[in-house]
Design a protein around this motif. Structure first.
Motif, PDB file in Angstrom:
ATOM      1  N   ILE A 162       0.839  -1.204   0.000  1.00 19.95           N
ATOM      2  CA  ILE A 162       0.000   0.000   0.000  1.00 19.95           C
ATOM      3  C   ILE A 162       0.872   1.251   0.000  1.00 19.95           C
ATOM      4  O   ILE A 162       0.600   2.226  -0.708  1.00 19.95           O
ATOM      5  CB  ILE A 162      -0.943   0.004   1.215  1.00 19.95           C
ATOM      6  CG1 ILE A 162      -1.896  -1.182   1.148  1.00 19.95           C
ATOM      7  CG2 ILE A 162      -1.726   1.313   1.297  1.00 19.95           C
ATOM      8  CD1 ILE A 162      -2.667  -1.426   2.432  1.00 19.95           C
ATOM      9  N   ASN A 163       1.937   1.204   0.767  1.00 23.38           N
ATOM     10  CA  ASN A 163       2.814   2.369   0.904  1.00 23.38           C
ATOM     11  C   ASN A 163       3.479   2.766  -0.415  1.00 23.38           C
ATOM     12  O   ASN A 163       3.855   3.922  -0.610  1.00 23.38           O
ATOM     13  CB  ASN A 163       3.883   2.079   1.964  1.00 23.38           C
ATOM     14  CG  ASN A 163       4.618   3.325   2.416  1.00 23.38           C
ATOM     15  OD1 ASN A 163       3.986   4.318   2.761  1.00 23.38           O
ATOM     16  ND2 ASN A 163       5.942   3.271   2.418  1.00 23.38           N
ATOM     17  N   GLU A 164       3.616   1.810  -1.319  1.00 25.13           N
ATOM     18  CA  GLU A 164       4.235   2.097  -2.622  1.00 25.13           C
ATOM     19  C   GLU A 164       3.318   2.888  -3.560  1.00 25.13           C
ATOM     20  O   GLU A 164       3.771   3.394  -4.586  1.00 25.13           O
ATOM     21  CB  GLU A 164       4.628   0.778  -3.298  1.00 25.13           C
ATOM     22  CG  GLU A 164       5.788   0.061  -2.601  1.00 25.13           C
ATOM     23  CD  GLU A 164       6.015  -1.331  -3.169  1.00 25.13           C
ATOM     24  OE1 GLU A 164       5.227  -1.749  -4.049  1.00 25.13           O
ATOM     25  OE2 GLU A 164       6.959  -2.010  -2.699  1.00 25.13           O
ATOM     26  N   ILE A 165       2.043   2.999  -3.206  1.00 27.78           N
ATOM     27  CA  ILE A 165       1.079   3.732  -4.042  1.00 27.78           C
ATOM     28  C   ILE A 165       1.180   5.214  -3.697  1.00 27.78           C
ATOM     29  O   ILE A 165       0.870   5.627  -2.566  1.00 27.78           O
ATOM     30  CB  ILE A 165      -0.351   3.204  -3.819  1.00 27.78           C
ATOM     31  CG1 ILE A 165      -0.406   1.694  -4.113  1.00 27.78           C
ATOM     32  CG2 ILE A 165      -1.345   3.971  -4.705  1.00 27.78           C
ATOM     33  CD1 ILE A 165      -1.728   1.036  -3.751  1.00 27.78           C
ATOM     34  N   ASP A 166       1.592   6.032  -4.638  1.00 30.42           N
ATOM     35  CA  ASP A 166       1.915   7.431  -4.373  1.00 30.42           C
ATOM     36  C   ASP A 166       0.766   8.222  -3.771  1.00 30.42           C
ATOM     37  O   ASP A 166       0.970   9.057  -2.877  1.00 30.42           O
ATOM     38  CB  ASP A 166       2.388   8.129  -5.654  1.00 30.42           C
ATOM     39  CG  ASP A 166       3.782   7.690  -6.076  1.00 30.42           C
ATOM     40  OD1 ASP A 166       4.501   7.130  -5.220  1.00 30.42           O
ATOM     41  OD2 ASP A 166       4.140   7.897  -7.249  1.00 30.42           O
ATOM     42  N   HIS A 167      -0.463   7.998  -4.249  1.00 28.29           N
ATOM     43  CA  HIS A 167      -1.573   8.844  -3.786  1.00 28.29           C
ATOM     44  C   HIS A 167      -2.130   8.426  -2.427  1.00 28.29           C
ATOM     45  O   HIS A 167      -2.999   9.101  -1.879  1.00 28.29           O
ATOM     46  CB  HIS A 167      -2.693   8.911  -4.838  1.00 28.29           C
ATOM     47  CG  HIS A 167      -3.224   7.581  -5.280  1.00 28.29           C
ATOM     48  ND1 HIS A 167      -4.261   6.954  -4.638  1.00 28.29           N
ATOM     49  CD2 HIS A 167      -2.863   6.763  -6.307  1.00 28.29           C
ATOM     50  CE1 HIS A 167      -4.534   5.812  -5.259  1.00 28.29           C
ATOM     51  NE2 HIS A 167      -3.696   5.656  -6.270  1.00 28.29           N
ATOM     52  N   ILE A 168      -1.624   7.325  -1.857  1.00 36.86           N
ATOM     53  CA  ILE A 168      -2.010   6.946  -0.501  1.00 36.86           C
ATOM     54  C   ILE A 168      -1.108   7.690   0.482  1.00 36.86           C
ATOM     55  O   ILE A 168       0.101   7.525   0.480  1.00 36.86           O
ATOM     56  CB  ILE A 168      -1.896   5.426  -0.273  1.00 36.86           C
ATOM     57  CG1 ILE A 168      -2.790   4.671  -1.256  1.00 36.86           C
ATOM     58  CG2 ILE A 168      -2.274   5.077   1.170  1.00 36.86           C
ATOM     59  CD1 ILE A 168      -4.253   5.064  -1.217  1.00 36.86           C
ATOM     60  N   LYS A 169      -1.717   8.507   1.326  1.00 38.94           N
ATOM     61  CA  LYS A 169      -0.977   9.318   2.292  1.00 38.94           C
ATOM     62  C   LYS A 169      -1.120   8.818   3.726  1.00 38.94           C
ATOM     63  O   LYS A 169      -0.292   9.118   4.578  1.00 38.94           O
ATOM     64  CB  LYS A 169      -1.451  10.778   2.231  1.00 38.94           C
ATOM     65  CG  LYS A 169      -1.390  11.404   0.838  1.00 38.94           C
ATOM     66  CD  LYS A 169       0.025  11.368   0.272  1.00 38.94           C
ATOM     67  CE  LYS A 169       0.082  11.979  -1.130  1.00 38.94           C
ATOM     68  NZ  LYS A 169       1.435  11.819  -1.747  1.00 38.94           N
ATOM     69  N   ILE A 170      -2.206   8.078   3.973  1.00 37.35           N
ATOM     70  CA  ILE A 170      -2.471   7.578   5.322  1.00 37.35           C
ATOM     71  C   ILE A 170      -2.844   6.093   5.249  1.00 37.35           C
ATOM     72  O   ILE A 170      -3.666   5.700   4.418  1.00 37.35           O
ATOM     73  CB  ILE A 170      -3.629   8.356   5.996  1.00 37.35           C
ATOM     74  CG1 ILE A 170      -3.196   9.791   6.326  1.00 37.35           C
ATOM     75  CG2 ILE A 170      -4.113   7.632   7.260  1.00 37.35           C
ATOM     76  CD1 ILE A 170      -4.326  10.646   6.872  1.00 37.35           C
ATOM     77  N   ILE A 171      -2.224   5.294   6.109  1.00 33.93           N
ATOM     78  CA  ILE A 171      -2.619   3.900   6.300  1.00 33.93           C
ATOM     79  C   ILE A 171      -3.120   3.774   7.738  1.00 33.93           C
ATOM     80  O   ILE A 171      -2.441   4.190   8.683  1.00 33.93           O
ATOM     81  CB  ILE A 171      -1.444   2.930   6.058  1.00 33.93           C
ATOM     82  CG1 ILE A 171      -0.906   3.098   4.641  1.00 33.93           C
ATOM     83  CG2 ILE A 171      -1.889   1.483   6.304  1.00 33.93           C
ATOM     84  CD1 ILE A 171       0.388   2.359   4.384  1.00 33.93           C
TER      85      ILE A 171
END
Length: 370
Positions: A162-171
């Motif tokens: 998930i962290n590799e997806i640029d537009h994801i800022k919060i997990i």
């Protein structure tokens, strides 16, 4: 140190043979799971002990009431394990096991239908592809079940993807592990290292924890929280308002204070969903809101941050106010963007437990039109 898990009521020392016989049909219908650490928090001399109510089955669960999926989560299911209800947030069901099973759980269906809705690590590619293609998604919530029941290696695989997806800022990770089994956190340096790696990458990792009663905030649970915080995670707490557990304004106020003293902002207080088996934990909505308001009276602004909401099929509906005749709702979050800006005024109904119980609409205000 990991406490021993208990999956049969007959193994619980504080339950009499008479009670076991009475609770057998409940255990057959809804699974039981606990551990020695959490069971030791119970005052077995008190039949109404709030920690006991959280974890030990009750015959009230057999009362015919509620729905299997009261928030109709299936309406927003994209593929196995993936829900997309709110524009900027995707939800991944990554586990159908918890450290213990809360008797008021709104996803009891997962524990009855094991594997039906949850995505396994090896199956997650389809869900990740959807998230990659939808750049409006900035938040991904891992939930279940409890993600911290996965091994850290499995959790790492999911989070790093998930962290590799640029537009994801919060997990976000929804978990009751700090209350149920803080030693899962205390004993695992690899988890701390994973949190540090994600936060050092520039993304934010939130743990949405579930403390329902102040007695759950033990020295061990606070130690676990401190480890998460010192690793760079951000913590917030949510809880339903539960009959016999935290429906006393003083108890709720004490919970909010204790959370704030340990750097945990109270986030949401939920009206208990009308889910099968949950009638014994529910409180009429207007009474619940009054308890919530009273609990906020003698606490600081830092502890006074939760919102009282319902996780309705259409969105998170916040109770905004009560008058002598009316109740006012607003959408805190909504699947339908047109609902933002609207206040819904209904005639009061003291017997109402849910938004759908209100039938007499008085008026709809839209602040965007003022």
């Amino acid at each position: 140190m990991y406490p021993e898990y208990v999956t049969k009521l007959e193994k619980v020392k504080g339950i009499s043979q008479e009670e076991l016989k009475e609770l057998q049909p409940v255990e057959e219908k809804y699974k039981f799971r606990a551990n020695e650490y959490y069971l030791d928090l119970i005052n077995w001399k008190d039949k109404n002990d709030p920690i006991r109510k959280i974890i030990i089955p009750s015959v009230e669960e057999l009362e015919e009431w509620g729905l299997e999926d009261a928030s109709r989560e299936h309406s927003y299911t994209i593929s196995k394990g993936l829900q997309h209800k709110y524009r900027d947030t995707a939800l991944l069901l990554v586990n159908d096991v918890c450290g213990s099973f809360c008797r008021f759980c709104f996803r009891k269906r997962l524990f009855k239908n094991v594997g039906k809705e949850v995505v396994r690590t090896r199956e997650i590619d389809k869900d990740l592809d959807y998230i990659r293609k939808h750049e409006e998604i900035t938040n991904v919530l891992l939930t279940g079940g409890d993600p911290l029941l996965l091994s850290t290696n499995k959790l790492k695989s999911i989070i790093e993807s998930i962290n590799e997806i640029d537009h994801i800022k919060i997990i976000r990770i929804g978990t009751k592990t700090p209350a149920f089994n803080p030693f899962r956190i205390i004993s695992d340096d690899a988890l701390s290292n994973l949190i540090k790696k994600i936060t050092n990458s520039g993304k934010k990792l939130y743990f949405i924890v579930h403390f329902n009663h102040p007695r759950e905030l033990t020295s061990a649970s606070i130690q676990g929280i401190n480890i998460l915080q010192n690793s760079g995670a951000i913590i917030a707490n949510q809880t339903p308002l539960l009959h016999g557990i935290n429906d006393n304004p003083k108890t709720l106020s004490t919970l909010f204070k204790k959370l704030s003293f340990n750097g945990i902002p109270p986030y949401y207080v939920f009206q208990n969903r009308p889910v099968m088996g949950n009638k014994g934990f529910t409180i009429p909505l207007e009474k619940a809101y009054s308890i919530f308001l009273e609990s906020l009276e003698d606490i600081s602004g830092l502890a006074k941050r939760p919102r009282f909401v319902m996780s309705h099929e259409s969105g998170k509906i916040e109770v905004a106010a009560l008058t002598s005749k009316n109740i006012i709702f607003r959408y805190h979050r909504s699947h339908n963007l047109d609902n933002y800006g609207k206040f819904f005024v209904f005639k009061r109904n003291p017997q109402a437990y849910w938004f759908d119980d209100y039938k007499e609409l008085v008026e709809i205000y839209n602040y965007k039109s003022f």
